[in-house]
Scaffold this motif. Structure first.
Motif, PDB file in Angstrom:
ATOM      1  N   VAL A   1       0.749  -0.917   0.070  1.00 19.52           N
ATOM      2  CA  VAL A   1       0.533   0.281   0.040  1.00 19.52           C
ATOM      3  C   VAL A   1       0.503   0.957  -0.314  1.00 19.52           C
ATOM      4  N   ILE A   2       2.036   1.895   0.776  1.00 19.69           N
ATOM      5  CA  ILE A   2       2.592   2.182   1.380  1.00 19.69           C
ATOM      6  C   ILE A   2       3.454   2.791  -0.080  1.00 19.69           C
ATOM      7  N   ARG A   3       3.828   1.508  -1.086  1.00 20.48           N
ATOM      8  CA  ARG A   3       4.808   2.108  -2.759  1.00 20.48           C
ATOM      9  C   ARG A   3       4.011   2.527  -3.641  1.00 20.48           C
ATOM     10  N   SER A   4       2.166   1.439  -3.313  1.00 21.53           N
ATOM     11  CA  SER A   4       1.462   2.437  -4.262  1.00 21.53           C
ATOM     12  C   SER A   4       1.795   3.941  -4.527  1.00 21.53           C
ATOM     13  N   ILE A   5       1.695   3.615  -3.412  1.00 19.70           N
ATOM     14  CA  ILE A   5       1.082   5.243  -2.777  1.00 19.70           C
ATOM     15  C   ILE A   5       2.124   6.400  -3.212  1.00 19.70           C
ATOM     16  N   ALA A   6       3.045   5.925  -2.935  1.00 21.85           N
ATOM     17  CA  ALA A   6       4.498   6.546  -3.145  1.00 21.85           C
ATOM     18  C   ALA A   6       4.416   6.696  -4.627  1.00 21.85           C
TER      19      ALA A   6
END
Length: 230
Positions: free
Chosen positions: A101-106
């Motif tokens: 999730v964090i990687r996708s948002i970034a």
């Protein structure tokens, strides 16, 4: 005899098949190609040097490897295990899903957080491994490799499928230019908006796969009778 100038491609293919050193194979292929093309040794060195200087940023990740090695040598994994044990209900799949999730948002905002060498290997993988160790005790080498692959794949999912959500991303601009050349008038905003559902699907499917990995891991160690052993 122009076809002889392609001998470098053959050398690379043969070198990779025989599992020779990658860097040595590429350099040898370049030197041989240069000689066949009629270049002098100094001209070949000049070409190789200019290519290295032009693309030197591609090798910057090498600088991170000694740092990662030192961190792992002096207890990075042990600290990760201790941290994970303090968290309630932490599992390998859940840890990796949070990172997805964090990687996708970034990626959607074009924020670079390091990728495989700077983030996944020194941080996410030890945390995912630590979650497994905290839950099942000592894990075998095959399980460690599976967790490494899981962490690496989620980095790829988050980065690849969400990066086009950013209007200024190189992939987005490439799609716009290619479609425009083919007679399809689009703009970067349209591509970015249509990329959002794709990124969301990647997160959902990736999370489901990670949770399924947890179930398989739980079944594996429950069957072997090692669950809960520290």
């Amino acid at each position: 005899m122009e076809i002889l100038k392609l001998i470098g491609v053959l050398i690379v293919v043969v070198g990779f098949i025989l599992k020779f050193d990658t860097l040595a194979t590429v350099v040898v292929a370049g030197v041989v190609t240069g000689l066949v093309a009629g270049l002098t040794p100094l001209e070949i060195l000049d070409v190789l040097g200019n290519a290295f200087i032009t693309n030197r940023t591609a090798t910057l990740f090498v600088l991170t490897l000694p740092v990662i090695g030192m961190c792992e040598r002096y207890g990075l994994k042990d600290k990760a295990v201790d941290f994970i044990r303090k968290l309630k209900n932490a599992t390998t799949g859940r840890v990796v899903s949070i990172y997805l999730v964090i990687r996708s948002i970034a990626s959607a905002f074009s924020l670079r957080i390091g990728g495989h060498p700077q983030f996944v290997r020194p941080l996410i993988n030890p945390m995912a491994q630590g979650a497994a160790v905290a839950r099942y005790g000592k894990i075998d080498e095959a399980t460690e490799d599976k967790i490494k692959g899981l962490c690496a794949s989620n980095e790829n999912y988050g980065n690849f499928f969400a990066q086009n959500c950013f209007m200024g991303a190189s992939g987005t601009l490439l799609i716009v230019s290619t479609l425009s050349e083919q007679g399809y008038p689009v703009d970067a905003l349209q591509i970015a908006l249509w990329s959002l559902p794709i990124a969301l699907c990647a997160v959902i499917v990736g999370t489901a796969f990670n949770l399924l990995f947890d179930k398989k891991l739980n079944a594996q160690y429950k069957k072997s009778g090692t669950e809960g052993k520290k």
